[in-house]
Write a protein that holds these residues in place. Structure first.
Motif, PDB file in Angstrom:
ATOM      1  N   HIS A   1       0.818  -1.215   0.000  1.00 20.30           N
ATOM      2  CA  HIS A   1       0.000   0.000   0.000  1.00 20.30           C
ATOM      3  C   HIS A   1       0.852   1.265   0.000  1.00 20.30           C
ATOM      4  O   HIS A   1       0.521   2.273   0.633  1.00 20.30           O
ATOM      5  CB  HIS A   1      -0.973  -0.009   1.182  1.00 20.30           C
ATOM      6  N   GLY A   2       2.002   1.196  -0.676  1.00 18.92           N
ATOM      7  CA  GLY A   2       2.818   2.377  -0.858  1.00 18.92           C
ATOM      8  C   GLY A   2       3.745   2.727   0.288  1.00 18.92           C
ATOM      9  O   GLY A   2       4.415   3.759   0.240  1.00 18.92           O
ATOM     10  N   VAL A   3       3.797   1.870   1.323  1.00 16.31           N
ATOM     11  CA  VAL A   3       4.704   2.134   2.442  1.00 16.31           C
ATOM     12  C   VAL A   3       5.567   0.906   2.691  1.00 16.31           C
ATOM     13  O   VAL A   3       5.209  -0.224   2.335  1.00 16.31           O
ATOM     14  CB  VAL A   3       3.937   2.532   3.724  1.00 16.31           C
ATOM     15  N   THR A   4       6.711   1.123   3.346  1.00 21.67           N
ATOM     16  CA  THR A   4       7.673   0.048   3.605  1.00 21.67           C
ATOM     17  C   THR A   4       7.996   0.017   5.083  1.00 21.67           C
ATOM     18  O   THR A   4       8.285   1.057   5.696  1.00 21.67           O
ATOM     19  CB  THR A   4       8.964   0.259   2.793  1.00 21.67           C
ATOM     20  N   GLY A   5       7.960  -1.170   5.670  1.00 16.89           N
ATOM     21  CA  GLY A   5       8.268  -1.328   7.078  1.00 16.89           C
ATOM     22  C   GLY A   5       9.731  -1.072   7.379  1.00 16.89           C
ATOM     23  O   GLY A   5      10.587  -1.116   6.491  1.00 16.89           O
ATOM     24  N   PRO A   6      10.074  -0.816   8.645  1.00 17.97           N
ATOM     25  CA  PRO A   6      11.426  -0.402   9.011  1.00 17.97           C
ATOM     26  C   PRO A   6      12.438  -1.532   9.151  1.00 17.97           C
ATOM     27  O   PRO A   6      13.633  -1.259   9.307  1.00 17.97           O
ATOM     28  CB  PRO A   6      11.216   0.278  10.366  1.00 17.97           C
ATOM     29  N   PHE A   7      12.001  -2.777   9.086  1.00 15.17           N
ATOM     30  CA  PHE A   7      12.916  -3.875   9.378  1.00 15.17           C
ATOM     31  C   PHE A   7      13.635  -4.388   8.138  1.00 15.17           C
ATOM     32  O   PHE A   7      13.034  -4.563   7.082  1.00 15.17           O
ATOM     33  CB  PHE A   7      12.174  -5.028  10.063  1.00 15.17           C
ATOM     34  N   GLU A   8      14.924  -4.634   8.317  1.00 12.12           N
ATOM     35  CA  GLU A   8      15.713  -5.287   7.276  1.00 12.12           C
ATOM     36  C   GLU A   8      15.449  -6.778   7.362  1.00 12.12           C
ATOM     37  O   GLU A   8      15.680  -7.401   8.399  1.00 12.12           O
ATOM     38  CB  GLU A   8      17.196  -4.999   7.476  1.00 12.12           C
ATOM     39  N   THR A   9      14.948  -7.357   6.276  1.00 12.76           N
ATOM     40  CA  THR A   9      14.598  -8.772   6.281  1.00 12.76           C
ATOM     41  C   THR A   9      15.619  -9.579   5.496  1.00 12.76           C
ATOM     42  O   THR A   9      16.252  -9.075   4.574  1.00 12.76           O
ATOM     43  CB  THR A   9      13.197  -8.992   5.687  1.00 12.76           C
ATOM     44  N   ARG A  10      15.755 -10.836   5.880  1.00 10.75           N
ATOM     45  CA  ARG A  10      16.717 -11.726   5.222  1.00 10.75           C
ATOM     46  C   ARG A  10      16.131 -12.396   3.991  1.00 10.75           C
ATOM     47  O   ARG A  10      16.864 -12.849   3.121  1.00 10.75           O
ATOM     48  CB  ARG A  10      17.185 -12.793   6.217  1.00 10.75           C
ATOM     49  N   THR A  11      14.810 -12.507   3.943  1.00 11.01           N
ATOM     50  CA  THR A  11      14.124 -13.095   2.796  1.00 11.01           C
ATOM     51  C   THR A  11      12.949 -12.178   2.452  1.00 11.01           C
ATOM     52  O   THR A  11      12.484 -11.406   3.296  1.00 11.01           O
ATOM     53  CB  THR A  11      13.612 -14.522   3.101  1.00 11.01           C
ATOM     54  N   PRO A  12      12.441 -12.235   1.212  1.00  9.30           N
ATOM     55  CA  PRO A  12      11.351 -11.343   0.813  1.00  9.30           C
ATOM     56  C   PRO A  12      10.033 -11.708   1.510  1.00  9.30           C
ATOM     57  O   PRO A  12       9.478 -12.784   1.277  1.00  9.30           O
ATOM     58  CB  PRO A  12      11.241 -11.554  -0.696  1.00  9.30           C
ATOM     59  N   VAL A  13       9.545 -10.822   2.368  1.00  8.66           N
ATOM     60  CA  VAL A  13       8.303 -11.065   3.097  1.00  8.66           C
ATOM     61  C   VAL A  13       7.512  -9.766   3.212  1.00  8.66           C
ATOM     62  O   VAL A  13       8.056  -8.667   3.080  1.00  8.66           O
ATOM     63  CB  VAL A  13       8.544 -11.624   4.521  1.00  8.66           C
ATOM     64  N   LEU A  14       6.231  -9.921   3.480  1.00  9.57           N
ATOM     65  CA  LEU A  14       5.368  -8.827   3.911  1.00  9.57           C
ATOM     66  C   LEU A  14       4.724  -9.247   5.220  1.00  9.57           C
ATOM     67  O   LEU A  14       4.165 -10.344   5.322  1.00  9.57           O
ATOM     68  CB  LEU A  14       4.275  -8.538   2.874  1.00  9.57           C
ATOM     69  N   VAL A  15       4.822  -8.383   6.216  1.00  6.45           N
ATOM     70  CA  VAL A  15       4.157  -8.590   7.498  1.00  6.45           C
ATOM     71  C   VAL A  15       3.323  -7.338   7.749  1.00  6.45           C
ATOM     72  O   VAL A  15       3.876  -6.238   7.890  1.00  6.45           O
ATOM     73  CB  VAL A  15       5.154  -8.814   8.646  1.00  6.45           C
ATOM     74  N   ALA A  16       2.000  -7.480   7.767  1.00 10.24           N
ATOM     75  CA  ALA A  16       1.124  -6.316   7.872  1.00 10.24           C
ATOM     76  C   ALA A  16      -0.042  -6.609   8.805  1.00 10.24           C
ATOM     77  O   ALA A  16      -0.539  -7.731   8.887  1.00 10.24           O
ATOM     78  CB  ALA A  16       0.602  -5.911   6.494  1.00 10.24           C
TER      79      ALA A  16
END
Length: 290
Positions: free
Chosen positions: A170-185
């Motif tokens: 939805h046009g925003v990005t969470g602050p955490f650097e992730t090791r694999t491609p994920v979305l947590v919302a």
């Protein structure tokens, strides 16, 4: 079933079971179960509360080890004091998150703060386990923390509020650097509102109803239930057709490797599990400071 031409459908649903963790606090868990051991790359969802606690009733998780994966602690109500064998200490307050990459191994504790234990209050949080690929299971442990103000919130045209912990949506990005491609919302949907999510074709996607009732890709999902979506298509919708609802949306690229797990260790082989248990006994994951 009302989905767009490129929309995903529900492949399966899972109802939660109730168990206890840590020093005896109750959790609601849609997986892992014998029928649904994991949804690659996610290994577990636990919901604690919401529950109103009297003074002295709050419980936490005393020192325990982890190796081979990541833990996401999302505190919605209450305070949690985290500490680990690497010397990191941080209090996660309401709306905040700790993202702990256990990697090669760490000893960790998550306890109610003295103030919260003394006063009591509402406790509500999510614990999510996220696997690491074999090439990253030996990575040095790392703790990332964010307060509620650090988490971006998007509002859909229909009025749903989406807090993004990790990944982009939805046009925003969470602050955490992730090791694999994920979305947590975390989605908050007022009655009659909806939100559309996207995930690359081939990635796993699921929706867990934290509160209320939702419709996922047109299928009804009661409180506490999980919907795992098909991998085809790139879009899916979540609606609150009646009362308000809160949902956890997880998407991720499957790792596609063998999973060997035993309690707090998640590796690829039984031999690696035995090595992890031995390393913990011998103190190679560090020890909690006295």
């Amino acid at each position: 079933m009302s989905t767009l031409a490129t929309g995903r459908t529900v492949a399966r649903t899972a109802r939660p079971f109730h168990t206890h963790e840590g020093a005896g606090f109750p959790v609601r868990r849609p997986f892992p179960t014998a029928e649904l051991p994991f949804v690659d790359p996610f290994l577990m969802i636990d919901q604690v509360g919401p529950v109103d606690l009297a003074p002295g009733e709050a419980k936490g998780a005393p020192p325990h080890p982890h190796r081979g994966f990541e833990t996401i602690q999302y505190v919605l109500d209450g305070d949690v004091a985290n500490a680990d064998s690497r010397g990191h200490r941080a209090v996660v307050r309401a709306g905040g998150v700790q993202w702990l990459t256990a990697g090669s191994g760490i000893v960790h504790e998550a306890l109610p703060t003295p103030d919260f234990l003394a006063s009591g209050g509402r406790q509500h949080m999510l614990q999510i386990w996220l696997n690491l690929p074999a090439r990253l299971k030996g990575t040095p442990p790392r703790s990332q923390n964010a307060e509620a103000a650090d988490l971006p919130v998007a509002v859909t045209p229909e009025g749903a509020e989406i807090t993004v912990l990790a990944g982009t949506g939805h046009g925003v990005t969470g602050p955490f650097e992730t090791r694999t491609p994920v979305l947590v919302a975390h989605g908050r949907l007022a009655p009659g509102t909806r939100a559309e999510f996207t995930a690359p074709a081939g990635h796993n996607a699921m929706v867990y109803v934290m509160r209320g009732e939702a419709a996922v890709a047109g299928e009804h999902l009661p409180d506490g239930h999980l919907a795992v979506l098909t991998r085809d298509g790139e879009r899916f919708t979540v609606e609150a057709p009646g009362a308000a609802a809160e949902v956890l949306v997880l998407t991720g690229e499957p790792i596609g490797e063998p999973v060997a797990r035993s309690g707090p260790f998640v590796m690829n082989t039984a031999a690696e599990l035995r090595e992890a248990e031995r390393d913990f006994r011998e103190g190679l994951m560090g020890r909690m400071p006295v």
